[in-house]
Scaffold this motif. Structure first.
Motif, PDB file in Angstrom:
ATOM      1  N   THR A 298      72.879  21.914  59.647  1.00  0.00           N
ATOM      2  CA  THR A 298      71.198  21.981  59.286  1.00  0.00           C
ATOM      3  C   THR A 298      70.543  20.756  59.665  1.00  0.00           C
ATOM      4  O   THR A 298      69.288  20.748  59.847  1.00  0.00           O
ATOM      5  CB  THR A 298      71.443  22.042  57.861  1.00  0.00           C
ATOM      6  OG1 THR A 298      71.928  23.017  57.320  1.00  0.00           O
ATOM      7  CG2 THR A 298      69.899  21.942  57.168  1.00  0.00           C
TER       8      THR A 298
ATOM      9  N   LEU B 181      74.407  29.319  61.054  1.00  0.00           N
ATOM     10  CA  LEU B 181      74.115  28.862  59.564  1.00  0.00           C
ATOM     11  C   LEU B 181      74.553  29.917  58.707  1.00  0.00           C
ATOM     12  O   LEU B 181      74.941  29.696  57.629  1.00  0.00           O
ATOM     13  CB  LEU B 181      72.858  28.259  59.510  1.00  0.00           C
ATOM     14  CG  LEU B 181      72.998  26.400  60.098  1.00  0.00           C
ATOM     15  CD1 LEU B 181      71.429  26.002  60.200  1.00  0.00           C
ATOM     16  CD2 LEU B 181      73.800  25.788  58.975  1.00  0.00           C
TER      17      LEU B 181
ATOM     18  N   GLU C 110      70.196  29.227  63.685  1.00  0.00           N
ATOM     19  CA  GLU C 110      69.998  29.844  62.165  1.00  0.00           C
ATOM     20  C   GLU C 110      71.214  31.037  62.094  1.00  0.00           C
ATOM     21  O   GLU C 110      71.769  31.076  60.942  1.00  0.00           O
ATOM     22  CB  GLU C 110      68.664  30.553  62.121  1.00  0.00           C
ATOM     23  CG  GLU C 110      67.616  29.642  61.831  1.00  0.00           C
ATOM     24  CD  GLU C 110      66.144  30.264  61.838  1.00  0.00           C
ATOM     25  OE1 GLU C 110      66.125  31.548  62.077  1.00  0.00           O
ATOM     26  OE2 GLU C 110      65.322  29.460  61.776  1.00  0.00           O
TER      27      GLU C 110
END
Length: 637
Positions: free
Chosen positions: A29, A5, A2
């Motif tokens: 993702t 990202l 995460e």
């Protein structure tokens, strides 16, 4: 996942139209929500995307970002069971590019500076850059074996391309993003090894020591005789003991002593330092991490020194090899690598199917009779047919939907296709030269040398077009017509404007592949090529036609023994191409009507030899497919 990202999505707000950034975010993702995808993603391809983002200013180099990439690398290599790394094997101390597992390797140039790349990286391509790099490196190896003058830099010898010493300078001073991540991975591995050995329980220490011994065994096997006690110790399970680290220190001392006997003097001091540290280990009353650190540091030093010793040994062997042995070794590596890559990309069933369909299209425009008509030479005649086509030959990479492309070769010719395309152009140039020769009057006697001059000048123009010299294509027709007009005026006759116009029109007509003269001369040259190749191969099958492969040994033979003792290097025959340098029947080119000019005959012979060399190269890699039409999994080049 995460965290990385979120950083990429922040960059996407700045550059919403960047396709690479969007694709990277989409891929990560998917990885985050479906771990099964890791089996289809390689770390090399992913880190390459981040390097490209860095070049575009969309990914920053920082300690936090490097740690994020390290976490991503660990995620990829631990989630995929089919690609899980061997935790027993320490990462290499530096990234290396090896052509094979042989005793020496090829130094590949950077992608941007590769001479004569198969797929230029500057072209807009849809292929993964990782695949492009693999294909270009294999093609570079192919050229090094078949046409070294094209890739070996001026003033360099062949042995300079076989040196495996680490690069110094720019790469060392300015580590890349990949280098930083790999350094973190290496550090994490060794930290984990120290942590395992710091556990006071022998049940935790022994498995880790065993795995380190396996690493040492792999590194030292090329340096020590198989009967050496160190090899025996490292290949045997560690016996049960209450003090595994003490046993390990004793064994490591034996390893260092063995290396000390065999290393170059420049390594003596470092090995002596290792011996002193092993002779005076931390006392048992000290913390377990002290002994663990000593063991790990010693293993790391041994692995690094063994790499240096193997490099020195490799350079010594290379320095004592003849040019023929070097070329033979390169040829063997190139053939092995070429077969492996083609099998990996096309798979056996595609290779077999494309081969069958290619042979079905056997419709030669030239007459095939005698030896050339034998069934085992059908594929050779089919190749001659392809070379005589007006459509450029090609070899396409596999696609989801099979495509029908005219004059496309089977995958086994993939890395030879550029050379075959060049040969196809040379054959057409020969036909053009012979056709233009019919438009002039051949002088007799003293003026015969003028005809030779005409053919030489003509061939210079045609060859410049083939090798794509600057400004050769735009003026080719005009220059060819000028040469024909000049040759017609050699006898002193002046052409009228109308006659010169007709002559120039005849030149333009002769260059048409459908011109009757062009078609006739092309059939003759293709038949001559087919007959020469067929006859030569029939001679090769005669008893006693083949001489054995050259002896692979260093030094000179056939001379009196010298008073001074010579060092004898024993070379592994499996690392050499047995077909390289083997005697073969000479390619005999008979009289070809329309190509009788002395200069033209010489060029015909040179082109025919190029065809034969390409065929022999393919025969040395794919004899199973050529003979039976199927891929033999047990076949070894």
């Amino acid at each position: 996942m995460e965290a990385i990202l979120s950083k990429l999505k922040a960059k996407a707000e700045i550059a919403p139209d960047n396709a690479l950034l969007r694709d990277t975010i989409s891929l990560l993702t998917d990885l985050h929500h479906n771990e099964a995808i890791t089996q289809r993603v390689t770390w090399d391809s992913l880190i390459r995307d981040f390097q490209r983002l860095q070049d575009q200013g969309l990914w920053d180099i920082s300690e936090d970002n490097t740690k994020l990439l390290h976490t991503l690398c660990s995620f990829l290599t631990t989630q995929s069971p089919t690609r899980k790394p061997n935790r027993n094997m320490p990462p290499p101390s530096r990234p290396v590019s090896q052509a094979s597992q042989g005793s020496f390797s090829i130094i590949y140039p950077d992608s941007e500076s590769t001479p004569s790349p198969l797929i230029p990286t500057s072209d807009p391509i849809l292929l993964p850059l990782e695949l492009v790099e693999i294909l270009n490196r294999t093609y570079f190896h192919h050229l090094l074996a078949t046409d070294p003058e094209r890739v070996v830099p001026p003033g360099k010898s062949l042995v300079s391309m076989l040196s495996g010493s680490p690069k110094e300078g720019k790469d060392v001073r300015n580590p890349t993003l990949r280098d930083k991540v790999e350094d973190l991975v290496h550090k994490a591995f060794w930290d984990e090894a120290i942590e395992s050995l710091s556990n006071p329980e022998p049940s935790c220490q022994i498995p880790r020591i065993d795995s380190l011994y396996q690493d040492l065994l792999i590194a030292l096997t090329p340096l020590l005789p198989s009967q050496n006690p160190v090899i025996t110790t490292l290949s045997s399970p560690l016996p049960p003991t209450s003090s595994p680290l003490d046993s390990a220190i004793m064994h490591l001392r034996e390893v260092v002593m063995s290396l000390r006997k065999r290393c170059a003097p420049v390594q003596d001091e470092e090995l002596d330092d290792l011996l002193r540290s092993l002779d005076e280990p931390p006392p048992r009353s000290s913390r377990p991490i002290s002994l663990a650190t000593l063991v790990i540091d010693t293993v790391k030093s041994i692995l690094r020194i063994s790499d240096i010793m193997k490099e020195q040994l490799s350079q010594f062997v290379l320095g004592n090899m003849t040019e023929q042995q070097l070329q033979s070794a390169i040829s063997k590596q190139a053939k092995t690598k070429e077969r492996k890559d083609i099998l990996d990309i096309w798979k056996s069933w595609r290779i077999e199917f494309s081969w069958l369909m290619w042979l079905k299209n056997y419709q030669p425009s030239f007459q095939v009779n005698g030896v050339a008509a034998e069934s085992q030479l059908k594929w050779v005649m089919r190749l001659v047919q392809a070379l005589g086509s007006s459509t450029p030959i090609s070899c396409q990479l596999p696609t989801r939907e099979p495509q029908s492309i005219e004059n496309s070769l089977p995958p086994i010719f993939f890395f030879s296709t550029p050379a075959l395309l060049e040969i196809q152009n040379y054959l057409q140039a020969l036909v053009i030269a012979a056709s233009l020769r019919t438009l002039i009057r051949v002088p007799q006697g003293a003026q015969a040398s003028d005809t030779t001059s005409f053919m030489e000048r003509l061939w210079i123009l045609l060859k410049a077009e083939i090798i794509e010299e600057p400004d050769s294509g735009d003026t080719k027709l005009v220059h060819l017509a000028d040469e024909v007009v000049r040759a017609r005026q050699l006898d002193g006759a002046m052409l009228s404007g109308e006659e010169e116009t007709r002559l120039r029109a005849a030149v333009a007509r002769t260059l048409n592949h459908n011109d009757p003269v062009f078609v006739l001369l092309q059939k003759r040259i293709l038949k001559a090529l087919a007959d020469a190749l067929g006859y030569q191969r029939s001679e090769s099958r005669q008893p006693g036609a083949h001489a054995g492969p050259p002896r692979m040994q260093t030094g000179q033979h056939g001379k009196h023994a010298e008073k001074r003792a010579r060092i004898t290097i024993v070379l592994n025959p499996e690392e050499f191409d047995a077909a390289y340098g083997a005697e073969t029947p000479q390619l005999t080119v008979g009289r070809v009507q329309g190509f009788e000019d002395e200069y033209l005959r010489k060029v015909v012979e040179e082109v025919f030899v190029k065809v034969d060399e390409c065929i022999r190269w393919v025969e040395g890699i794919w004899s199973d497919v050529l003979q039976a039409g199927v891929v033999d999994r047990e076949f070894v080049v």
